[in-house]
Design an enzyme around this catalytic site. Structure first.
Site, PDB file in Angstrom:
ATOM      1  CE  LYS A  42     -31.798  18.426  42.011  1.00 28.09           C
ATOM      2  NZ  LYS A  42     -33.120  18.760  43.252  1.00 28.09           N
ATOM      3  CG  ASN A  43     -30.585  17.652  45.457  1.00 25.73           C
ATOM      4  OD1 ASN A  43     -31.010  18.649  44.988  1.00 25.73           O
ATOM      5  ND2 ASN A  43     -30.682  15.874  45.561  1.00 25.73           N
ATOM      6  CB  CYS A  50     -43.310  18.300  46.544  1.00 29.77           C
ATOM      7  SG  CYS A  50     -41.803  17.244  46.915  1.00 29.77           S
ATOM      8  NE  ARG A  64     -39.416  16.871  49.872  1.00 32.80           N
ATOM      9  CZ  ARG A  64     -38.821  16.910  48.842  1.00 32.80           C
ATOM     10  NH1 ARG A  64     -39.042  17.574  47.500  1.00 32.80           N
ATOM     11  NH2 ARG A  64     -37.149  17.051  48.973  1.00 32.80           N
ATOM     12  CG  ASP A  95     -32.900  11.935  45.219  1.00 26.37           C
ATOM     13  OD1 ASP A  95     -34.191  11.768  44.838  1.00 26.37           O
ATOM     14  OD2 ASP A  95     -32.350  12.981  45.279  1.00 26.37           O
ATOM     15  NE  ARG A 100     -37.293  21.638  40.692  1.00 28.85           N
ATOM     16  CZ  ARG A 100     -38.492  21.440  41.945  1.00 28.85           C
ATOM     17  NH1 ARG A 100     -39.407  20.783  41.585  1.00 28.85           N
ATOM     18  NH2 ARG A 100     -37.500  21.831  42.810  1.00 28.85           N
TER      19      ARG A 100
HETATM   20  N1  EPU Z   1     -38.072  14.574  57.261  1.00 25.69           N
HETATM   21  C1  EPU Z   1     -38.598  14.995  57.684  1.00 25.69           C
HETATM   22  N2  EPU Z   1     -39.171  16.842  58.700  1.00 25.69           N
HETATM   23  C2  EPU Z   1     -38.633  16.869  58.238  1.00 25.69           C
HETATM   24  C3  EPU Z   1     -37.576  16.994  57.238  1.00 25.69           C
HETATM   25  C4  EPU Z   1     -37.546  15.333  56.091  1.00 25.69           C
HETATM   26  O1  EPU Z   1     -40.512  14.141  58.573  1.00 25.69           O
HETATM   27  O2  EPU Z   1     -37.825  17.501  58.958  1.00 25.69           O
HETATM   28  C5  EPU Z   1     -38.723  13.555  56.456  1.00 25.69           C
HETATM   29  C6  EPU Z   1     -38.978  14.054  54.308  1.00 25.69           C
HETATM   30  O3  EPU Z   1     -40.644  14.333  54.696  1.00 25.69           O
HETATM   31  C7  EPU Z   1     -38.718  12.719  53.911  1.00 25.69           C
HETATM   32  C8  EPU Z   1     -37.875  12.093  54.619  1.00 25.69           C
HETATM   33  O4  EPU Z   1     -37.328  12.958  56.426  1.00 25.69           O
HETATM   34  O5  EPU Z   1     -39.928  11.650  54.282  1.00 25.69           O
HETATM   35  C9  EPU Z   1     -36.165  12.511  53.765  1.00 25.69           C
HETATM   36  O6  EPU Z   1     -36.195  13.709  53.810  1.00 25.69           O
HETATM   37  P1  EPU Z   1     -34.874  14.059  53.800  1.00 25.69           P
HETATM   38  O7  EPU Z   1     -35.103  16.090  54.500  1.00 25.69           O
HETATM   39  O8  EPU Z   1     -33.494  13.997  53.703  1.00 25.69           O
HETATM   40  O9  EPU Z   1     -34.450  15.531  51.954  1.00 25.69           O
HETATM   41  P2  EPU Z   1     -34.359  16.653  51.773  1.00 25.69           P
HETATM   42  O10 EPU Z   1     -33.342  16.918  52.482  1.00 25.69           O
HETATM   43  O11 EPU Z   1     -35.991  17.754  51.952  1.00 25.69           O
HETATM   44  C10 EPU Z   1     -33.055  16.324  49.323  1.00 25.69           C
HETATM   45  C11 EPU Z   1     -32.954  16.093  48.349  1.00 25.69           C
HETATM   46  C12 EPU Z   1     -33.762  15.138  47.884  1.00 25.69           C
HETATM   47  C13 EPU Z   1     -33.501  13.360  47.963  1.00 25.69           C
HETATM   48  C14 EPU Z   1     -33.343  13.915  49.436  1.00 25.69           C
HETATM   49  C15 EPU Z   1     -32.789  12.606  49.820  1.00 25.69           C
HETATM   50  C16 EPU Z   1     -32.305  18.719  47.843  1.00 25.69           C
HETATM   51  C17 EPU Z   1     -32.178  19.767  47.785  1.00 25.69           C
HETATM   52  N3  EPU Z   1     -32.961  17.857  47.914  1.00 25.69           N
HETATM   53  O12 EPU Z   1     -33.931  16.359  50.476  1.00 25.69           O
HETATM   54  O13 EPU Z   1     -33.472  15.234  45.599  1.00 25.69           O
HETATM   55  O14 EPU Z   1     -34.532  12.632  47.654  1.00 25.69           O
HETATM   56  O15 EPU Z   1     -32.870  14.953  50.041  1.00 25.69           O
HETATM   57  O16 EPU Z   1     -32.170  11.705  49.688  1.00 25.69           O
HETATM   58  O17 EPU Z   1     -30.816  18.490  48.852  1.00 25.69           O
HETATM   59  C18 EPU Z   1     -34.187  15.126  43.846  1.00 25.69           C
HETATM   60  O18 EPU Z   1     -32.780  15.871  43.827  1.00 25.69           O
HETATM   61  O19 EPU Z   1     -35.686  14.801  43.285  1.00 25.69           O
HETATM   62  C19 EPU Z   1     -34.823  15.260  45.496  1.00 25.69           C
HETATM   63  C20 EPU Z   1     -35.869  14.850  45.319  1.00 25.69           C
END
Ligand code: EPU
Length: 421
Positions: free
Chosen positions: A22-23, A118, A123, A308, A400
């Site tokens: 998915k991701n 969320c 986030r 995850d 999802r």
């Molecule tokens: N963060 C910030 N600022 C930013 C971006 C992130 O503070 O600009 C913080 C977030 O709030 C969080 C941490 O950094 O506390 C990690 O966030 P990250 O950006 O790495 O995660 P993401 O890209 O939003 C993806 C996956 C998530 C998975 C995380 C961590 C996708 C679509 N989603 O999210 O997947 O948990 O990486 O591995 O790729 C799931 O599939 O259930 C899911 C939540």
């Protein structure tokens, strides 16, 4: 709203095919915006999040069609009509923000709604915007939308992220493919989904090296072209189903699984008494004789233990011998499954980002409520081994990220059904 009824009934055996990630798919799809030529993805998972991304790309004027029962996604961004990602779509799915980098790179402008918080945390998007600003973008927040512009195009730069964010790495790498000159992204995320994105971008003509390490170098090119790419195996779906025989006993082979996708997770399974063997077709998982042993788990960016899989691992540890400590280091509010597991008889004490789980002999079935995607599947796993019936409500969370969950678990002998309402 549909719910899922699970009846605990002992050991599992057989094979479960693992879908494309998915991701990975959610970042590969916006890559279509970088080129006028078609991008085709194979091994795509059939999930509601993918439909949401399809709707978002279509709202921008992209053509998106699915073939082979949804496993092939054919996209063309030849004639885009909008560069605005609307709140109505973005609020449904945070990954919608992955159109920001590609739109900005191709058109010099993008307007993307901020997703808001969320169930699992606040986030924010500051790491995305800092990286894009380092490439010369001007970004302003107006009416809940990020307005990004780079009228003279983006320019390569050396940028170090304060935290290795997955999404920010993806947005910055995609944007840098069409920037002038070289970008060096330090403290980049190393997740397999990023490696998969880079492999696809390279097929499209991008010049990138260092993916899978914390420094990614991107040499900007003038144009990207079309490509066909196979989505990498979903390591989170893989890890989730690896826990099914771990919790219930028996032996299950996860088709398409590789150890390299789940290294840190397999180390913890081994310490808990679960055997994992790599076969020609995937990974075979069986529980050693005796009770599962308690283990401590700390979530970290890849290659550490994935956030995850934390909820699902907690479901296993609820019936382990001894006390396990789970530390959640990625999201500030990712223990919403703990009170639901407690309703099933688990002993869990949550203090801030730490959950202490004291194993009980057996969980008991109960009506429980899913709060997010991974929490919902952890309740199903717990229900598989619990005494009696467990009804998991709000299963739209599950849709999802897990395709055909009922069929996949039924296929290895689980008693599980979806109750339509
Ligand atoms: N963060 C910030 N600022 C930013 C971006 C992130 O503070 O600009 C913080 C977030 O709030 C969080 C941490 O950094 O506390 C990690 O966030 P990250 O950006 O790495 O995660 P993401 O890209 O939003 C993806 C996956 C998530 C998975 C995380 C961590 C996708 C679509 N989603 O999210 O997947 O948990 O990486 O591995 O790729 C799931 O599939 O259930 C899911 C939540």
């Amino acid at each position: 709203m549909d719910s899922i009824l699970v009846t605990g009934n002992g050991a599992l055996s057989g094979q479960i095919p693992i879908a494309g990630a998915k991701n990975a798919c959610l970042t590969l799809m916006p890559a279509t915006l970088l080129s006028e030529e078609p991008l085709t993805l194979t091994n795509a998972p059939r999930l509601s999040d993918i439909k949401t991304m399809t709707a978002l790309l279509q709202s921008l004027g992209a053509e998106v069609s699915t073939l082979q029962d949804g496993q092939v996604i054919a996209m063309s961004s030849h004639d885009l009509t909008s560069h605005t990602a609307d709140y109505e779509i973005v609020r449904k799915m945070r990954a919608s923000n992955l159109v920001l980098g590609p739109l900005l790179a191709r058109f010099g402008q993008a307007v993307v709604s901020l997703p808001g918080g969320c169930a699992i945390g606040a986030r924010p998007m500051d790491l995305h915007t800092e990286g894009l600003e380092a490439l010369g973008a001007e970004i302003e927040l107006k009416d809940g939308y990020l307005h990004a512009s780079a009228p003279r195009g983006l320019t390569g730069a050396v940028h170090e992220m304060r935290f290795a964010s997955v999404g920010a790495t993806e947005n910055i790498v995609m944007a840098a493919t069409l920037a002038k000159g070289t970008t060096v992204l330090k403290n980049a995320a190393r997740e397999p989904e990023i490696v998969d994105l880079v492999e696809c971008l390279r097929k499209m003509g991008a010049q990138i090296s260092g993916e899978g390490t914390s420094t990614i170098e991107i040499q900007g090119v003038d144009l990207l072209h079309g490509a066909t790419h196979q989505v990498v195996t979903d390591r989170i779906e893989l890890g989730t189903y690896m826990l099914a025989p771990a919790i219930c006993g028996g032996e299950v082979e996860l088709l398409g699984g590789r150890l390299s996708l789940v290294g840190a997770f397999v180390e913890k399974l081994d310490a808990a008494g679960i055997e994992v063997e790599e076969t020609a077709k995937g990974l075979k998982v069986r529980r050693r004789n005796g009770r599962v042993q308690a283990v401590d788990v700390t979530t970290e960016p890849f290659p550490g233990f994935p956030t995850d899989l934390q909820a699902q691992m907690m479901a296993l540890l609820c019936t382990a011998e001894g006390t396990s400590v789970l530390e959640e280091k990625i999201f500030e509010n990712r223990f919403m499954h703990a009170p639901e597991l407690t309703r099933m008889g688990a002993r869990i004490d949550v203090q801030g980002g730490t959950a202490t789980v004291t194993g009980v002999d057996r969980l008991k079935g109960a009506p429980v409520m899913a709060t997010d995607l991974r929490a919902s599947v952890s309740l199903i796993l717990a229900g598989l081994a619990a005494e009696g019936e467990t009804v998991v409500s709000r299963v739209y969370h599950l849709d999802r990220g897990y395709e055909h969950v009922v069929q996949k678990l039924e296929g290895v002998g689980a008693k599980i059904e979806r109750i339509k309402s």
